[in-house]
Design a protein around this motif. Structure first.
Motif, PDB file in Angstrom:
ATOM      1  N   ILE A 223       0.818  -1.201   0.000  1.00  0.00           N
ATOM      2  CA  ILE A 223       0.000   0.000   0.000  1.00  0.00           C
ATOM      3  C   ILE A 223       0.855   1.254   0.000  1.00  0.00           C
ATOM      4  O   ILE A 223       0.686   2.151  -0.799  1.00  0.00           O
ATOM      5  N   LYS A 224       1.816   1.274   0.870  1.00  0.00           N
ATOM      6  CA  LYS A 224       2.605   2.494   0.990  1.00  0.00           C
ATOM      7  C   LYS A 224       3.392   2.787  -0.270  1.00  0.00           C
ATOM      8  O   LYS A 224       3.735   3.910  -0.553  1.00  0.00           O
ATOM      9  N   ASN A 225       3.689   1.746  -0.986  1.00  0.00           N
ATOM     10  CA  ASN A 225       4.443   1.918  -2.213  1.00  0.00           C
ATOM     11  C   ASN A 225       3.759   2.877  -3.163  1.00  0.00           C
ATOM     12  O   ASN A 225       4.396   3.550  -3.952  1.00  0.00           O
ATOM     13  N   SER A 226       2.436   2.926  -3.079  1.00  0.00           N
ATOM     14  CA  SER A 226       1.706   3.747  -4.030  1.00  0.00           C
ATOM     15  C   SER A 226       2.156   5.203  -3.973  1.00  0.00           C
ATOM     16  O   SER A 226       1.953   5.956  -4.904  1.00  0.00           O
ATOM     17  N   GLU A 470      -6.161   1.729   7.800  1.00  0.00           N
ATOM     18  CA  GLU A 470      -5.869   2.594   6.659  1.00  0.00           C
ATOM     19  C   GLU A 470      -5.941   4.075   7.032  1.00  0.00           C
ATOM     20  O   GLU A 470      -6.818   4.499   7.757  1.00  0.00           O
ATOM     21  N   GLY A 471      -5.028   4.840   6.464  1.00  0.00           N
ATOM     22  CA  GLY A 471      -5.075   6.282   6.680  1.00  0.00           C
ATOM     23  C   GLY A 471      -4.325   6.713   7.920  1.00  0.00           C
ATOM     24  O   GLY A 471      -3.979   7.879   8.070  1.00  0.00           O
ATOM     25  N   THR A 477       6.800   7.734   5.678  1.00  0.00           N
ATOM     26  CA  THR A 477       6.297   8.705   4.709  1.00  0.00           C
ATOM     27  C   THR A 477       7.153   8.674   3.444  1.00  0.00           C
ATOM     28  O   THR A 477       8.355   8.690   3.537  1.00  0.00           O
TER      29      THR A 477
ATOM     30  N   TYR B  88       0.477   7.206 -12.491  1.00  0.00           N
ATOM     31  CA  TYR B  88      -0.323   6.084 -12.982  1.00  0.00           C
ATOM     32  C   TYR B  88      -1.090   6.484 -14.232  1.00  0.00           C
ATOM     33  O   TYR B  88      -1.089   5.770 -15.233  1.00  0.00           O
ATOM     34  N   SER B 449      -4.975   3.457  -2.554  1.00  0.00           N
ATOM     35  CA  SER B 449      -5.154   3.658  -1.107  1.00  0.00           C
ATOM     36  C   SER B 449      -3.814   4.027  -0.489  1.00  0.00           C
ATOM     37  O   SER B 449      -2.781   3.475  -0.821  1.00  0.00           O
ATOM     38  N   THR B 453      -4.722  10.616   1.645  1.00  0.00           N
ATOM     39  CA  THR B 453      -5.650  10.477   2.751  1.00  0.00           C
ATOM     40  C   THR B 453      -6.589  11.674   2.715  1.00  0.00           C
ATOM     41  O   THR B 453      -6.214  12.752   2.247  1.00  0.00           O
TER      42      THR B 453
END
Lengths: 477, 477, 477
Positions: A223-226, A470-471, A477, B88, B449, B453
Motif C-alpha cells: 500500500i505504501k508503495n503507491s 488505513e489512513g 512517509t 499512474y 489507497s 488520505t
C-alpha cells in the motif's frame, strides 16, 4: 525471532565461488563456438556456398536476442519492484539468479540439444544464448511467487533445480515425443505444478506460525508503495518486447515475421479487456494497478505457442481478449482465495499471469496446429513448417495430438518432482531465509543504512500488533 | 464539487468490450498476413527469385520497429510522469490509448493503403505495425495537452477520432496529392490545429469555473515533484531512438541509413542550443528541467521530413540548432502566455515540442526536396528516391511544391474538423471527466489507497484557498 | 562561501552557441555521407556487384548502434543517479556532454580515420556513429570521477580535451603502430592516467580547504538515497547491452557473433564473484549495492579487447571471474584508501570499474592474440582476422607484442598530457564550479524550487558542523 541467522557471509560466497568454478570447468570441457561464431566461418561459408556474411544467424536473431535479454534482466526484475522496501532484492536477486541461470542453461540445453557427437562438445551460437535466456526466464517467473520470503542461497538452489528440470522436460518433449511448438505451454504447466508443490512445502514447513503478520506487513508495504506513483517500467518493457520473445527462435523468414505480428495483436487486445475487467470489479470503477501491471501481459504468454502458426491476426485478438478477462479474474478472485483459505501466498500472482495463460497457450497451440491445412500454408509451407519430411514424417495430425497430451503429462510430472525437490531442500534449516516478520525487507540481505532505523522498525511492529488501519500510517512517509 | 461522478464502472468496461469485439470482427473480415509474413512466403520467394530469408522485410525493419514501439509505450508514457500524483494516469492511460490506437490504425491505414482489391483483404506486415505505431503516436502526443484533465473514456474517443482523421489525411496527401515525404509535417499541422480547436472547446465548455485553482494545483504538483529528482527516462528513450523513428519506413538501403545519421546529428545540435537558451532565460543562469526534457527532442521532430533526403549532416545540425532555440523560447514565452491570457492550458507543452517543430519540418522538407539535383543524388538515385518513373512521373519540382501547399491546407482542414468533433463530443456531460479541483490526481481513476488520505486532501485545499507560498509546503513530503 | 559565483547565465550559453556554430561550420566543410549512406548507393551497388540492399552496412550494425546509444545516454547517465540530490546533474550533464562529444568525435575520428584524400571530406556512416559514441563514452566515464564537483562549462571543456586526446591516441595506435584490437585497453590506460593527473590537480588547487565537509555531505546524500530503494536501471542497461558494445564494430560475420557470446559469458561470471566478494567483505554478509551496481560490469570491460578473438567461452568466464573479485576489492579497499590517505575522491569509483579492468583487458587481449594459431582460426580465418596480408604483413607475433607495449606507453603519455591540460584549465577561477559545501547539489545549476528550502539547507549545515551520526537524520525524509 528476528535473530534467526540471515548472515550469509560464508554461505553465499561459498556457493557462488564453488558453482562458478564448476561452470568454468564444465565450459572448458564442453562448450565451444558453433560454425557461425567460429573463426572457421570463412571456410564454412565457402563450403556451403554462402555468399554473404549477412547470412550468419547472428543477423537473423541478434536484435531479438537483445530484446529478450532486456526482458529477462529489466523486465522481470522491475516487474517485481512494487514493494517499497524490497526494490534491491527484487532486481538484485533477479540479476544474480539470471546470471547463474544462463550459464547453467547453456550447459543443460547444450547437452540435450547441441551436443556434437563427433567431438563431444556443445556448440553454441546466438540461438543458444536466446534459449538460455528463455530457460532462465521461467526460473525468474517462479521467483515472483516467493519474492521476499527466501534467501539468495535458496534462490540459487532453486535456479539450479528448475533449469535442470526444464531442460530435461524440454528434451523429452521436443526430441523424444517430437511435440512441435509446445515448449512454452508445457513449461508453463511444469511451472504451474512446480509452484503448487513448492507452496505446499513452504506452507507446511516454513511459514506457518506468524503467517498473518507477514500478510499484514506484505499489504502494508504494498500500500505504501503507491506513494511512489510509478507505473512499473518492467511491465512496459515486457509488453513492448514480447513480440521478440515469441519470435526470437522461430524459423527464419515468414515464421519469425508472423510470430511478431500475432503477439503484437494479442497483447493489444489483452490491454483493453484487462482495463475493462479491472474497472468492473472495483466498486467505484477504479482501476487496480496490480491488474494493469500484470494481466496485460497474459496475452503474450497465451499466444506463445501458436504465434508462429497461421492463426490470423483476428485469432490473436481473440486469444488476447479471453486472456485479459481470465487473468484479471484470477488476480481478483483466485489470489485472495489462495491466500486466505489455503494460506498460499503468491507474492506476484504468478499463477494468474503465467500459469493459467500457459494452459490457454497449450490449448490454442494444439487447436491451431490441428487445423493447419495445405490451403492456408501452401504445400511447401506446411511441409517446412511442421517438418513433415523430417522428424515428423509419417505422423498424422491426430497422432500428434496424442503425443501432445503425453507431453502435458510429462510436464506435470516434472513440475511435481521439481517442486518436491526444491521444497524439501529449501526447508532445510541452514539456508539463511528470513524469519516471518523480516520478510519483504531489503535490510535483511542488503547494506541499506538509513533505510530502516531501529525506531521505525519498532514502531511498525507495534502498529502491526495493535492492528493497522488505513489512513493512520505515518511511519514511512 | 468532488461529487461529480467519475465512477466509470459501467462506462469504461462497456466501451472497452464493445470496441474490442468490433476490432475482432473487423480484423476477422479484413486483415490477413502479407506475402512476407504468410506461410506462402516459401513459394513467393521462389516466384520472385529471392535467394535468402534475410531478404524478408522483417529483417530490414524489425529492429527499428522495436525501437519505435519502445518510444510509443515507454517514451511517450514516461515523458508525462513529471507530476508527482499523476504517474499512474500518465503511463497507464497512454498504455490503454496506444493499445487501442494501434488496432484501429491497422484497420484505418490498411483500408487506405494496403487493401488488396483482388480479395478485399488488408495485408499486413512489419511495416504496417510501424505505421500503426506512428499513427497512434500522434494521438499520444495530443494526450500530453490534456493530461490530467480528462477521463479514460474521453481518451478512447479521442483516439478513435484522431486516428481516423490522421489516416484519411495521410491517404489524401500520399495517394491523391502524391505529396512525398510530407506525412510528418502535415500530421504536425493537423495536430496543431486539432489542439487549438480542442482547447477552445474545452475552455469554453468545461474548464472555466475554477480554472485558477486548477492551475495552482497543477503548479503545486509540478513543483513538489522535483523531490523525486528524476530526470525523465522517457525523454532519453525518445531522444535515443528518434533515429529509428525517422528511418523506420524509409526506403531500404541508403535512405534508411541516411535518415538515421541526419536525425542523430540534428538531435545532438538541439541539445546544445536548448541548454544555452534555458540558461539564458533564467535570472541566475540555472537550467530548467522542463526545457531540457522537452525542447531537446524538437530536433528530431523538425528533421523528420527531410531526414531521408540528401540534406547533409551540417544541414541537420542547422535544423537542430534552430529548433532548440525556438522550442525553448516557446516553453518560456508562449506557454505562460497561452495559460494566463488565453486560458489555454497545454499540460505538456505539446505546441512547443511538436506543433512548431512540425511546421519547421514541413519547410525544411520542402526546401530540401526542391533543391534536389542529379549531381547530389545521381541520376538513378534521384529517379528512385522521388519515384520519378512511378507515381510522380511528369511532375516538375515546382508543381510538386504546389501540391505540398495543397497538402498543408488539407491538413489544417482536418485538424479543425477533428478538433471540432472531439471538442463537441467531449463536452457531453456523461464521460466521467474529473471536476476542476480533482484534475491531475491519480486517485480519481486509480485504486491508490494510502496515497491521498482525506486529511491531506483537505489540507491541500485549505492551502490553496489561503494562497500557497513557496517553501511553506510540508503536506506532501 | 556559498556566494562563489555559480551563475552561468552568460558563460554556459556562450560556450554552447560558439561551439555549436563551429561544429556547423566544420561539418559543412568536412563531413559528407559515405558510399553506403549516400544516394549514389544505387550506383555503388551496381559497380560492386552487390545484389541486395541488405548488404548495406546499416543492417549489419544498426541494431548494435542503438544498443550502444542506449548505453551512452541511459546507461552511463542513470548509473550515476545514486545521489538523492544530484539526479538532474547526473543524467542532465551526461546528456549535454554526450551530445557535444559525439559531434566533436565525428570530426576528430573522421580526420584521422575516414578522411577521403581525393576530395578532402570525411565520409560517415553508421560505423562512424558507433565510434563517436565509443569515444564519447570514455569522457562520460571520466565524468563519474568528478561527478557533483564541477560545473557544466568545465564538463564541456573536459569533453573537448578528452575526445581530442582519445582520437589522436587511437590514431597513433591503430594507424601508426598498427596495434590491432587494442583500442579499449589503451583507452582505459589513457583514462587511468588522465584521471590520476586530473585528481592531483583538482586536489592541489581546488578542493582542499573544506574537503572533509564535502566528504561528509557526499556520504550523507549517498546514505539517504537508499530510501529510494531503486536498483540502478543504468547498471542493468549497461550490463544487458555490453555484448553489443563489444561486438558493434567487429568484423562482419563470425567476429561480431563471437564478441557477443564472449561478453555475455564474461558478464555472467562476473556477477557471481561480485556477489560473493561483496558478501564476504561485509561483517554480517550483507550485500553492498555499490559493489553490485558497479563491479558486475567489470567483466564486460575486461573482455573488451579479446572478445572478438577465439578466447573460448570458458576463457571469457575466467576473465569475468577474476574481474568481479578485483573490482569489488577495489571498491572495498582502494576507494576508501584514496579518499582518506591521498584525499582523492572518485565519486563513482571509476578506477575500480574501468581503470583496473581496462588494464586486465590489455593483458587478456595480448595473451589471446599471441596464442592465436592456424589450428584454432583456420588458415584463412587467421589471415583475415589479423589482416596478415594487409597492413600487418610481415610482422611476427612477438614483434606485434613489442608494438603493443609501445602502444601502452603512448597511451600513458596521452593520459598525463590530457590530465595536465584539463587540470590546469579547470583550476582557472572563472568556470563557475561549485564551492565545496555546495557540491553534490542539483540546486546549484538547476531550477528545482521546492527541493532545498533554505531552512533545510541551514539545518543540514548545522548538523554537519556538529558532526552527523547515523540514525539521527530526519532532515531530508
Amino acid at each position: 525471532k528476528m535473530e534467526k541467522s540471515t548472515n550469509l557471509r560464508w554461505r553465499l560466497p561459498l556457493i557462488c565461488f564453488l558453482w562458478e568454478i564448476i561452470m568454468i570447468i564444465l565450459f572448458g570441457v564442453f562448450i565451444r563456438y558453433d560454425e557461425e561464431s567460429d573463426a572457421h566461418w570463412v571456410e564454412f561459408k565457402k563450403e556451403n556456398n554462402i555468399t554473404s556474411d549477412i547470412e550468419n544467424d547472428f543477423y537473423f536473431r541478434y536484435p531479438s536476442f537483445q530484446d529478450v535479454h532486456v526482458m529477462v534482466f529489466i523486465g522481470f526484475g522491475f516487474l517485481m519492484t512494487f514493494m517499497k522496501r524490497y526494490g534491491y532484492g527484487a532486481v538484485g536477486f533477479n540479476f544474480l539468479m539470471a546470471a547463474f541461470g544462463i550459464q547453467w542453461s547453456l550447459l543443460m540445453q547444450g547437452w540435450f540439444h547441441s551436443l556434437d557427437y563427433s567431438d563431444g562438445k556443445i556448440k553454441i551460437g546466438v540461438e543458444s544464448l536466446i534459449n538460455a535466456d528463455f530457460c532462465t526466464a521461467s526460473t525468474l517467473i517462479a521467483y515472483g511467487a516467493v519474492l521476499g520470503k527466501v534467501s539468495p542461497v535458496q534462490l540459487l538452489i532453486m535456479t539450479l533445480v528448475q533449469c535442470t528440470c526444464f531442460a530435461v522436460n524440454e528434451y523429452i518433449l521436443l526430441n523424444l515425443l517430437l511435440v512441435r511448438n509446445f515448449t512454452i505451454p508445457a513449461q508453463s504447466l511444469l511451472l504451474f505444478f512446480f509452484l503448487i508443490i513448492l507452496f505446499i512445502f513452504l506452507h507446511l514447513f516454513i511459514y506457518q506460525p506468524s503467517f498473518i503478520i507477514t500478510k499484514v506487513l506484505n499489504n502494508f508495504v504494498l500500500i505504501k508503495n503507491s506513494l511512489a506513483a510509478w507505473f512499473s517500467i518492467g511491465t512496459i518493457f515486457l509488453w513492448v518486447f514480447w513480440p521478440s520473445f515469441n519470435s526470437a527462435i522461430s524459423n527464419h523468414g515468414d515464421a519469425q515475421h508472423r510470430a511478431a505480428i500475432n503477439t503484437y495483436c494479442s497483447l493489444a487486445a489483452c490491454v483493453l479487456t484487462t482495463v475493462a475487467m479491472s474497472s468492473l470489479y472495483e466498486r467505484k470503477g477504479k482501476l487496480d494497478m496490480v491488474h494493469i501491471q500484470n494481466a496485460t501481459l497474459a496475452g503474450g504468454v497465451a499466444v506463445g505457442t501458436a504465434a508462429e502458426m497461421m492463426m490470423s491476426p483476428y485469432g490473436a485478438l481473440i486469444v488476447g481478449f479471453i486472456c485479459g478477462i481470465i487473468s484479471t479474474t484470477g488476480f481478483y478472485f483466485l489470489m485472495p482465495f489462495l491466500e486466505s483459505k489455503l494460506k498460499i501466498q503468491d507474492t506476484c500472482g504468478v499463477h494468474n499471469l503465467h500459469g493459467i495463460p500457459g494452459l490457454i497457450a497449450g490449448i490454442v497451440g494444439a487447436v491451431t496446429a490441428a487445423s493447419a491445412t495445405e490451403g492456408v500454408y501452401s504445400r511447401q509451407g506446411l511441409t517446412n513448417f511442421f517438418d513433415l519430411e523430417g522428424k515428423n514424417e509419417g505422423r498424422s495430425i491426430s497422432q500428434q495430438g496424442g503425443f501432445q497430451a503425453a507431453g502435458m503429462c510429462v510436464s506435470i510430472a516434472f513440475g511435481v518432482v521439481a517442486g518436491t525437490i526444491v521444497g524439501l531442500v529449501l526447508k532445510l534449516p541452514f539456508w539463511g531465509d528470513p524469519a516471518d516478520d523480516c520478510c519483504f525487507e531489503d535490510e535483511v540481505y542488503w547494506k541499506v543504512s538509513g533505510q530502516n532505523t531501529p525506531g521505525e522498525w519498532e514502531l511498525l511492529r507495534k502498529q502491526l500488533r495493535l492492528g493497522w488501519k488505513e489512513g493512520g500510517d505515518t511511519v514511512f512517509t
